[in-house]
Enzyme design. Structure first.
Site, PDB file in Angstrom:
ATOM      1  N   THR A  18      72.359  55.602  41.307  1.00 42.92           N
ATOM      2  CA  THR A  18      72.774  56.136  42.605  1.00 42.92           C
ATOM      3  C   THR A  18      72.561  55.100  43.697  1.00 42.92           C
ATOM      4  OG1 THR A  18      72.469  57.900  44.236  1.00 42.92           O
ATOM      5  CG2 THR A  18      70.521  57.271  42.962  1.00 42.92           C
ATOM      6  N   SER A  19      73.475  55.116  44.652  1.00 40.97           N
ATOM      7  CA  SER A  19      73.400  54.152  45.761  1.00 40.97           C
ATOM      8  C   SER A  19      72.318  54.566  46.760  1.00 40.97           C
ATOM      9  CB  SER A  19      74.765  54.068  46.456  1.00 40.97           C
ATOM     10  OG  SER A  19      75.163  55.371  46.880  1.00 40.97           O
TER      11      SER A  19
ATOM     12  N   CYS B 256      93.785  83.040  44.457  1.00 38.15           N
ATOM     13  CA  CYS B 256      92.907  84.095  43.912  1.00 38.15           C
ATOM     14  C   CYS B 256      93.740  85.363  43.760  1.00 38.15           C
ATOM     15  CB  CYS B 256      91.763  84.306  44.916  1.00 38.15           C
ATOM     16  SG  CYS B 256      90.720  85.732  44.584  1.00 38.15           S
TER      17      CYS B 256
ATOM     18  N   HIS C 193      75.248  68.972  44.072  1.00 39.76           N
ATOM     19  CA  HIS C 193      76.531  68.896  44.770  1.00 39.76           C
ATOM     20  C   HIS C 193      77.620  69.725  44.110  1.00 39.76           C
ATOM     21  CE1 HIS C 193      75.059  64.730  46.361  1.00 39.76           C
ATOM     22  NE2 HIS C 193      74.510  65.738  47.020  1.00 39.76           N
TER      23      HIS C 193
ATOM     24  N   GLN D 295      73.500  64.493  41.245  1.00 36.77           N
ATOM     25  CA  GLN D 295      74.447  64.520  42.375  1.00 36.77           C
ATOM     26  C   GLN D 295      75.874  64.584  41.821  1.00 36.77           C
ATOM     27  OE1 GLN D 295      73.123  61.478  45.618  1.00 36.77           O
ATOM     28  NE2 GLN D 295      72.414  60.702  43.659  1.00 36.77           N
TER      29      GLN D 295
HETATM   30  C1  BV8 Z   1      74.430  67.937  54.712  1.00 36.33           C
HETATM   31  C2  BV8 Z   1      80.573  66.262  46.080  1.00 36.33           C
HETATM   32  C3  BV8 Z   1      73.881  69.303  56.535  1.00 36.33           C
HETATM   33  C4  BV8 Z   1      81.948  66.039  46.565  1.00 36.33           C
HETATM   34  C5  BV8 Z   1      79.134  64.772  47.390  1.00 36.33           C
HETATM   35  C6  BV8 Z   1      76.959  63.848  59.770  1.00 36.33           C
HETATM   36  C7  BV8 Z   1      77.273  65.197  59.647  1.00 36.33           C
HETATM   37  C8  BV8 Z   1      76.807  65.983  58.601  1.00 36.33           C
HETATM   38  C9  BV8 Z   1      76.029  65.404  57.628  1.00 36.33           C
HETATM   39  C10 BV8 Z   1      75.747  64.054  57.755  1.00 36.33           C
HETATM   40  C11 BV8 Z   1      76.162  63.274  58.800  1.00 36.33           C
HETATM   41  N1  BV8 Z   1      75.688  61.999  58.630  1.00 36.33           N
HETATM   42  C12 BV8 Z   1      74.986  61.955  57.496  1.00 36.33           C
HETATM   43  C13 BV8 Z   1      75.009  63.183  56.989  1.00 36.33           C
HETATM   44  C14 BV8 Z   1      74.440  63.588  55.804  1.00 36.33           C
HETATM   45  C15 BV8 Z   1      75.514  63.419  54.726  1.00 36.33           C
HETATM   46  C16 BV8 Z   1      75.318  62.038  54.168  1.00 36.33           C
HETATM   47  O1  BV8 Z   1      74.313  61.810  53.529  1.00 36.33           O
HETATM   48  N2  BV8 Z   1      76.248  61.113  54.439  1.00 36.33           N
HETATM   49  C17 BV8 Z   1      76.052  59.762  53.943  1.00 36.33           C
HETATM   50  C18 BV8 Z   1      77.361  59.178  53.478  1.00 36.33           C
HETATM   51  C19 BV8 Z   1      75.426  58.951  55.071  1.00 36.33           C
HETATM   52  N3  BV8 Z   1      75.212  64.447  53.769  1.00 36.33           N
HETATM   53  C20 BV8 Z   1      75.871  65.602  53.801  1.00 36.33           C
HETATM   54  O2  BV8 Z   1      76.829  65.849  54.508  1.00 36.33           O
HETATM   55  C21 BV8 Z   1      75.288  66.654  52.874  1.00 36.33           C
HETATM   56  N4  BV8 Z   1      75.168  67.867  53.610  1.00 36.33           N
HETATM   57  O3  BV8 Z   1      73.744  67.052  55.140  1.00 36.33           O
HETATM   58  O4  BV8 Z   1      74.583  69.129  55.319  1.00 36.33           O
HETATM   59  C22 BV8 Z   1      73.850  70.748  56.741  1.00 36.33           C
HETATM   60  C23 BV8 Z   1      72.645  71.414  56.613  1.00 36.33           C
HETATM   61  C24 BV8 Z   1      72.612  72.771  56.843  1.00 36.33           C
HETATM   62  C25 BV8 Z   1      73.783  73.458  57.173  1.00 36.33           C
HETATM   63  C26 BV8 Z   1      74.996  72.772  57.263  1.00 36.33           C
HETATM   64  C27 BV8 Z   1      75.043  71.406  57.038  1.00 36.33           C
HETATM   65  C28 BV8 Z   1      76.228  66.879  51.704  1.00 36.33           C
HETATM   66  C29 BV8 Z   1      76.191  65.674  50.798  1.00 36.33           C
HETATM   67  C30 BV8 Z   1      76.979  65.985  49.522  1.00 36.33           C
HETATM   68  C31 BV8 Z   1      78.360  65.420  49.643  1.00 36.33           C
HETATM   69  N5  BV8 Z   1      79.079  65.631  48.383  1.00 36.33           N
HETATM   70  N6  BV8 Z   1      79.781  65.050  46.262  1.00 36.33           N
HETATM   71  C32 BV8 Z   1      82.725  65.112  45.657  1.00 36.33           C
HETATM   72  O5  BV8 Z   1      82.186  64.610  44.646  1.00 36.33           O
HETATM   73  O6  BV8 Z   1      83.920  64.909  45.980  1.00 36.33           O
HETATM   74  S1  BV8 Z   1      78.276  63.321  47.524  1.00 36.33           S
HETATM   75  C33 BV8 Z   1      78.970  62.090  46.592  1.00 36.33           C
HETATM   76  O7  BV8 Z   1      78.114  60.950  46.809  1.00 36.33           O
HETATM   77  C34 BV8 Z   1      78.939  62.297  45.091  1.00 36.33           C
HETATM   78  O8  BV8 Z   1      78.422  63.535  44.670  1.00 36.33           O
HETATM   79  C35 BV8 Z   1      77.973  61.217  44.620  1.00 36.33           C
HETATM   80  O9  BV8 Z   1      77.245  61.604  43.540  1.00 36.33           O
HETATM   81  C36 BV8 Z   1      77.128  61.108  45.816  1.00 36.33           C
HETATM   82  C37 BV8 Z   1      76.168  60.002  45.902  1.00 36.33           C
HETATM   83  O10 BV8 Z   1      76.816  58.843  45.537  1.00 36.33           O
HETATM   84  P1  BV8 Z   1      76.300  58.126  44.185  1.00 36.33           P
HETATM   85  O11 BV8 Z   1      76.148  59.156  43.130  1.00 36.33           O
HETATM   86  O12 BV8 Z   1      75.119  57.325  44.522  1.00 36.33           O
HETATM   87  O13 BV8 Z   1      77.557  57.296  43.835  1.00 36.33           O
HETATM   88  P2  BV8 Z   1      77.958  55.928  44.509  1.00 36.33           P
HETATM   89  O14 BV8 Z   1      79.363  55.664  44.119  1.00 36.33           O
HETATM   90  O15 BV8 Z   1      77.585  55.944  45.958  1.00 36.33           O
HETATM   91  O16 BV8 Z   1      76.992  54.866  43.838  1.00 36.33           O
HETATM   92  C38 BV8 Z   1      77.049  54.669  42.443  1.00 36.33           C
HETATM   93  C39 BV8 Z   1      75.882  53.764  42.116  1.00 36.33           C
HETATM   94  O17 BV8 Z   1      75.885  53.570  40.706  1.00 36.33           O
HETATM   95  C40 BV8 Z   1      75.986  52.392  42.754  1.00 36.33           C
HETATM   96  O18 BV8 Z   1      74.732  52.055  43.315  1.00 36.33           O
HETATM   97  C41 BV8 Z   1      76.300  51.456  41.568  1.00 36.33           C
HETATM   98  O19 BV8 Z   1      75.684  50.197  41.723  1.00 36.33           O
HETATM   99  C42 BV8 Z   1      75.660  52.212  40.443  1.00 36.33           C
HETATM  100  N7  BV8 Z   1      76.233  51.974  39.115  1.00 36.33           N
HETATM  101  C43 BV8 Z   1      77.517  51.663  38.792  1.00 36.33           C
HETATM  102  N8  BV8 Z   1      77.618  51.578  37.430  1.00 36.33           N
HETATM  103  C44 BV8 Z   1      76.383  51.862  36.925  1.00 36.33           C
HETATM  104  C45 BV8 Z   1      75.507  52.122  37.987  1.00 36.33           C
HETATM  105  N9  BV8 Z   1      74.213  52.425  37.804  1.00 36.33           N
HETATM  106  C46 BV8 Z   1      73.757  52.480  36.544  1.00 36.33           C
HETATM  107  N10 BV8 Z   1      74.538  52.258  35.459  1.00 36.33           N
HETATM  108  C47 BV8 Z   1      75.852  51.945  35.623  1.00 36.33           C
HETATM  109  N11 BV8 Z   1      76.613  51.712  34.545  1.00 36.33           N
HETATM  110 ZN    ZN Z   2      89.832  86.100  46.598  1.00 34.24          ZN
END
Ligand code: BV8
Ligand code: ZN
Length: 247
Positions: A191-192, A151, A122, A104
């Site tokens: 990942t969360s 561009c 992503h 991700q």
């Molecule tokens: C989609 C790129 C549909 C950008 C990212 C309403 C409308 C539309 C969609 C939705 C909606 N409601 C819900 C959704 C779905 C939505 C979603 O899931 N929302 C969530 C918040 C509820 N998803 C989407 O919108 C997706 N698209 O559904 O489209 C569609 C279908 C067809 C046609 C049109 C539309 C798109 C999702 C992708 C979003 N983009 N990233 C950017 O980076 O700026 S997601 C973003 O969160 C990052 O990429 C990140 O990787 C990802 C997940 O988070 P994590 O990686 O888990 O990171 P996080 O900080 O949360 O957690 C870190 C974890 O690590 C923690 O647990 C921590 O404890 C742990 N940790 C810390 N240190 C360590 C560790 N673990 C191990 N070792 C360590 N040392």
């Molecule tokens: Zn262009």
């Protein structure tokens, strides 16, 4: 120490999928997606900034945020967790066992660690795409002069990441779903487990009867469903676990 059963299972697994999140890059110095935003970004919520609406409303602000993250990541190196996963991929290749690393993360540190087969769900911070002609180019140089960069056709260029509300790249998602639906071991790493559809991949693995291993210092919605949920850092656990499991 690790549970003998986990080590035996990892050793015997005839196909492995690893799904990585921002936690895997935390020990490379990259703040996780939900870490508190700092400095000039402190007043923004990443989930609001990582949207097409935010870019449409203020392309300059969003371009600055992504360019800042791109430049920050360029200074970071893969950590021991990334390197251990590259070793696991190599061992699986030697044994003729499928290994698929699905990420991700948008930092490309798995590639920098030598992984050959990375499924980027992503997108990434380095590929910037023109919103008019779709022309793409990789950017690994210094910070942009203009925000957003232009561009040749005159169009604005956006970061090649998947924003909230945008569909994931079809090919990448299909590849991730296929691999998850036929693996013997699914590893959920740093990942969360709250962002979909990535967080639903483990369901395909569970339906197929896979064993699930989670590594995270904190509890997540997946923790109680995983067969093993190890509380700790990927950069510490993976370099210890992977060699003991025969890699
Ligand atoms: C989609 C790129 C549909 C950008 C990212 C309403 C409308 C539309 C969609 C939705 C909606 N409601 C819900 C959704 C779905 C939505 C979603 O899931 N929302 C969530 C918040 C509820 N998803 C989407 O919108 C997706 N698209 O559904 O489209 C569609 C279908 C067809 C046609 C049109 C539309 C798109 C999702 C992708 C979003 N983009 N990233 C950017 O980076 O700026 S997601 C973003 O969160 C990052 O990429 C990140 O990787 C990802 C997940 O988070 P994590 O990686 O888990 O990171 P996080 O900080 O949360 O957690 C870190 C974890 O690590 C923690 O647990 C921590 O404890 C742990 N940790 C810390 N240190 C360590 C560790 N673990 C191990 N070792 C360590 N040392
Ligand atoms: Zn262009």
């Amino acid at each position: 120490m690790f549970h003998g059963e986990l080590l035996d299972l990892m050793c015997a697994a005839n196909s492995i999928v690893a799904l990585s999140g921002a936690g895997v890059s935390a020990e490379s110095g990259i703040p996780t997606f939900r870490d508190a935003m700092t400095g000039l970004w402190a007043r923004f919520n990443p989930e609001e900034l990582a949207t097409p609406q935010a870019f449409a409303k203020d392309p300059q602000l969003v371009s600055r945020w992504y360019d800042q993250r791109r430049c920050d990541v360029l200074k970071c190196k893969p950590n021991a967790g990334h390197i251990a996963l590259a070793r696991l991929e190599e061992t699986c290749r030697q044994k003729g066992r499928p290994f698929t690393l699905i990420t991700q993360n948008v930092d490309r540190l798995h590639r920098a660690a030598g992984l050959q087969n990375v499924v980027e769900l992503h997108g990434n911070l380095f590929t910037w795409r023109c919103i008019d002609c779709g022309g793409e180019a990789d950017e690994s140089g210094p910070a942009f002069d203009d925000h957003p960069p232009r561009c040749e056709c005159g169009g604005l260029r956006r970061p090649g990441v998947v924003w909230f509300g945008e569909a994931l790249p079809r090919e990448a998602l299909l590849k991730a779903q296929r691999a998850s639906g036929k693996c013997a071991l699914f590893m959920s790493l740093g990942t969360s487990s709250v962002v979909y559809p990535a967080a639903a991949l483990v369901d395909l693995a569970l339906q197929y009867g896979a064993n699930v291993l989670e590594i995270n210092p904190e509890q997540t919605p997946l923790s109680r469903r995983a067969h093993w949920s190890l509380r700790g850092k990927c950069g510490e656990i993976l370099p210890d676990l992977i060699p003991r499991a025969g890699s």
